[in-house]
Design a protein around this motif. Structure first.
Motif, PDB file in Angstrom:
ATOM      1  N   LEU A  41      65.701-104.914 -33.961  1.00  0.00           N
ATOM      2  CA  LEU A  41      67.161-104.946 -34.086  1.00  0.00           C
ATOM      3  C   LEU A  41      67.582-105.973 -35.132  1.00  0.00           C
ATOM      4  O   LEU A  41      68.389-105.695 -36.016  1.00  0.00           O
ATOM      5  CB  LEU A  41      67.804-105.254 -32.735  1.00  0.00           C
ATOM      6  CG  LEU A  41      69.326-105.400 -32.721  1.00  0.00           C
ATOM      7  CD1 LEU A  41      70.007-104.133 -33.213  1.00  0.00           C
ATOM      8  CD2 LEU A  41      69.795-105.765 -31.314  1.00  0.00           C
ATOM      9  N   ALA A  42      67.017-107.160 -35.047  1.00  0.00           N
ATOM     10  CA  ALA A  42      67.351-108.215 -36.009  1.00  0.00           C
ATOM     11  C   ALA A  42      66.964-107.805 -37.426  1.00  0.00           C
ATOM     12  O   ALA A  42      67.716-108.025 -38.377  1.00  0.00           O
ATOM     13  CB  ALA A  42      66.656-109.519 -35.617  1.00  0.00           C
ATOM     14  N   ARG A  50      73.878-107.777 -42.205  1.00  0.00           N
ATOM     15  CA  ARG A  50      74.639-108.313 -41.075  1.00  0.00           C
ATOM     16  C   ARG A  50      73.892-109.559 -40.593  1.00  0.00           C
ATOM     17  O   ARG A  50      73.360-109.612 -39.496  1.00  0.00           O
ATOM     18  CB  ARG A  50      74.766-107.244 -39.987  1.00  0.00           C
ATOM     19  CG  ARG A  50      75.624-106.076 -40.445  1.00  0.00           C
ATOM     20  CD  ARG A  50      75.512-104.832 -39.608  1.00  0.00           C
ATOM     21  NE  ARG A  50      75.814-105.020 -38.192  1.00  0.00           N
ATOM     22  CZ  ARG A  50      75.800-104.021 -37.307  1.00  0.00           C
ATOM     23  NH1 ARG A  50      75.549-102.777 -37.703  1.00  0.00           N
ATOM     24  NH2 ARG A  50      76.053-104.246 -36.042  1.00  0.00           N
ATOM     25  N   TYR A  51      73.857-110.546 -41.453  1.00  0.00           N
ATOM     26  CA  TYR A  51      72.996-111.700 -41.265  1.00  0.00           C
ATOM     27  C   TYR A  51      73.333-112.523 -40.021  1.00  0.00           C
ATOM     28  O   TYR A  51      72.423-112.964 -39.306  1.00  0.00           O
ATOM     29  CB  TYR A  51      73.017-112.589 -42.517  1.00  0.00           C
ATOM     30  CG  TYR A  51      72.637-111.838 -43.762  1.00  0.00           C
ATOM     31  CD1 TYR A  51      71.394-111.228 -43.880  1.00  0.00           C
ATOM     32  CD2 TYR A  51      73.522-111.716 -44.822  1.00  0.00           C
ATOM     33  CE1 TYR A  51      71.032-110.526 -45.019  1.00  0.00           C
ATOM     34  CE2 TYR A  51      73.174-111.015 -45.971  1.00  0.00           C
ATOM     35  CZ  TYR A  51      71.932-110.418 -46.057  1.00  0.00           C
ATOM     36  OH  TYR A  51      71.580-109.727 -47.176  1.00  0.00           O
ATOM     37  N   ASP A  52      74.599-112.756 -39.765  1.00  0.00           N
ATOM     38  CA  ASP A  52      74.982-113.553 -38.591  1.00  0.00           C
ATOM     39  C   ASP A  52      74.557-112.863 -37.306  1.00  0.00           C
ATOM     40  O   ASP A  52      74.052-113.511 -36.382  1.00  0.00           O
ATOM     41  CB  ASP A  52      76.490-113.829 -38.572  1.00  0.00           C
ATOM     42  CG  ASP A  52      76.918-114.784 -39.677  1.00  0.00           C
ATOM     43  OD1 ASP A  52      76.069-115.576 -40.135  1.00  0.00           O
ATOM     44  OD2 ASP A  52      78.091-114.727 -40.082  1.00  0.00           O
ATOM     45  N   GLU A  53      74.744-111.559 -37.241  1.00  0.00           N
ATOM     46  CA  GLU A  53      74.338-110.814 -36.049  1.00  0.00           C
ATOM     47  C   GLU A  53      72.815-110.827 -35.899  1.00  0.00           C
ATOM     48  O   GLU A  53      72.299-110.954 -34.790  1.00  0.00           O
ATOM     49  CB  GLU A  53      74.835-109.372 -36.124  1.00  0.00           C
ATOM     50  CG  GLU A  53      76.332-109.232 -36.022  1.00  0.00           C
ATOM     51  CD  GLU A  53      76.773-107.817 -36.294  1.00  0.00           C
ATOM     52  OE1 GLU A  53      76.827-107.036 -35.319  1.00  0.00           O
ATOM     53  OE2 GLU A  53      77.039-107.496 -37.471  1.00  0.00           O
ATOM     54  N   ALA A  54      72.105-110.695 -37.003  1.00  0.00           N
ATOM     55  CA  ALA A  54      70.640-110.733 -36.967  1.00  0.00           C
ATOM     56  C   ALA A  54      70.168-112.083 -36.450  1.00  0.00           C
ATOM     57  O   ALA A  54      69.266-112.164 -35.606  1.00  0.00           O
ATOM     58  CB  ALA A  54      70.072-110.455 -38.355  1.00  0.00           C
ATOM     59  N   GLN A  57      70.522-112.384 -32.743  1.00  0.00           N
ATOM     60  CA  GLN A  57      69.453-111.665 -32.032  1.00  0.00           C
ATOM     61  C   GLN A  57      68.170-112.490 -32.008  1.00  0.00           C
ATOM     62  O   GLN A  57      67.494-112.588 -30.990  1.00  0.00           O
ATOM     63  CB  GLN A  57      69.199-110.292 -32.680  1.00  0.00           C
ATOM     64  CG  GLN A  57      70.347-109.338 -32.554  1.00  0.00           C
ATOM     65  CD  GLN A  57      70.733-109.070 -31.108  1.00  0.00           C
ATOM     66  OE1 GLN A  57      69.886-108.940 -30.220  1.00  0.00           O
ATOM     67  NE2 GLN A  57      72.029-109.005 -30.855  1.00  0.00           N
ATOM     68  N   LEU A  58      67.856-113.103 -33.137  1.00  0.00           N
ATOM     69  CA  LEU A  58      66.650-113.936 -33.188  1.00  0.00           C
ATOM     70  C   LEU A  58      66.774-115.153 -32.283  1.00  0.00           C
ATOM     71  O   LEU A  58      65.788-115.604 -31.689  1.00  0.00           O
ATOM     72  CB  LEU A  58      66.358-114.351 -34.632  1.00  0.00           C
ATOM     73  CG  LEU A  58      65.983-113.189 -35.552  1.00  0.00           C
ATOM     74  CD1 LEU A  58      65.892-113.671 -36.992  1.00  0.00           C
ATOM     75  CD2 LEU A  58      64.693-112.532 -35.108  1.00  0.00           C
ATOM     76  N   LEU A  59      67.977-115.673 -32.150  1.00  0.00           N
ATOM     77  CA  LEU A  59      68.180-116.812 -31.249  1.00  0.00           C
ATOM     78  C   LEU A  59      67.971-116.411 -29.790  1.00  0.00           C
ATOM     79  O   LEU A  59      67.546-117.233 -28.986  1.00  0.00           O
ATOM     80  CB  LEU A  59      69.572-117.407 -31.450  1.00  0.00           C
ATOM     81  CG  LEU A  59      69.760-118.151 -32.772  1.00  0.00           C
ATOM     82  CD1 LEU A  59      71.216-118.566 -32.947  1.00  0.00           C
ATOM     83  CD2 LEU A  59      68.831-119.349 -32.869  1.00  0.00           C
ATOM     84  N   THR A  60      68.237-115.144 -29.447  1.00  0.00           N
ATOM     85  CA  THR A  60      67.961-114.712 -28.072  1.00  0.00           C
ATOM     86  C   THR A  60      66.464-114.757 -27.802  1.00  0.00           C
ATOM     87  O   THR A  60      66.044-115.114 -26.706  1.00  0.00           O
ATOM     88  CB  THR A  60      68.505-113.292 -27.771  1.00  0.00           C
ATOM     89  OG1 THR A  60      67.831-112.334 -28.572  1.00  0.00           O
ATOM     90  CG2 THR A  60      69.999-113.203 -27.978  1.00  0.00           C
ATOM     91  N   ILE A  61      65.667-114.432 -28.814  1.00  0.00           N
ATOM     92  CA  ILE A  61      64.212-114.525 -28.656  1.00  0.00           C
ATOM     93  C   ILE A  61      63.801-115.983 -28.475  1.00  0.00           C
ATOM     94  O   ILE A  61      62.975-116.310 -27.626  1.00  0.00           O
ATOM     95  CB  ILE A  61      63.482-113.918 -29.868  1.00  0.00           C
ATOM     96  CG1 ILE A  61      63.722-112.415 -29.942  1.00  0.00           C
ATOM     97  CG2 ILE A  61      61.988-114.209 -29.811  1.00  0.00           C
ATOM     98  CD1 ILE A  61      63.176-111.761 -31.193  1.00  0.00           C
TER      99      ILE A  61
END
Length: 108
Positions: A41-42, A50-54, A57-61
Motif C-alpha cells: 500500500l505504501a 501521495r507521499y504523506d499517506e505512504a 502507512q509505513l509508520l503503522t508498520i
C-alpha cells in the motif's frame, strides 16, 4: 484476475496499476492488514506521489514493530551485522584516524 489476492497486487504493481492497489487494500480493515500488505500500500501511494499517506502507512508498520514482542532487536553476537550505536561510533573514529594517518603518509 488472480485467485490469490496478494499475487494480484504484485501483478498490478508490475503493470503500474497503483490506484487499483490502493483501492483494494483500503477495503481491508486496517487491523487486518499485515506487514506485506501495508508495504505494498505504501509503495503504491508513493508511486502515485501521495507521499504523506505512504509515510503514514509505513509508520503503522513501525508502531507494530515496537508493540509486537515477536520482533526482537538483533543481538551483537556471532556474525551479526548490526552493531550498537557505541560500537558504530568507535569504529567510525578508528576509520577516521586510519584515513588521516594514510593521508599524512601519502603527503610526506
Amino acid at each position: 484476475m488472480e485467485k490469490d489476492p496478494f499475487a494480484q497486487l504484485i501483478i498490478w504493481h508490475q503493470e503500474d496499476e497503483h490506484e487499483k492497489i490502493v483501492d483494494n487494500i483500503m477495503k481491508i480493515p486496517q487491523s487486518d492488514r499485515d506487514y506485506d500488505t501495508v508495504s505494498l500500500l505504501a509503495r503504491a501511494m508513493n508511486n502515485l506521489e501521495r507521499y504523506d499517506e505512504a509515510l503514514q502507512q509505513l509508520l503503522t508498520i513501525a508502531n507494530l514493530y515496537r508493540m509486537n514482542s515477536c520482533f526482537k532487536q538483533p543481538t551483537n553476537s556471532g556474525n551479526d551485522v548490526e552493531k550498537t550505536e557505541k560500537e558504530g561510533i568507535r569504529d567510525e573514529k578508528r576509520k577516521r584516524t586510519r584515513d588521516t594517518s594514510n593521508s599524512n603518509e601519502r603527503n610526506q
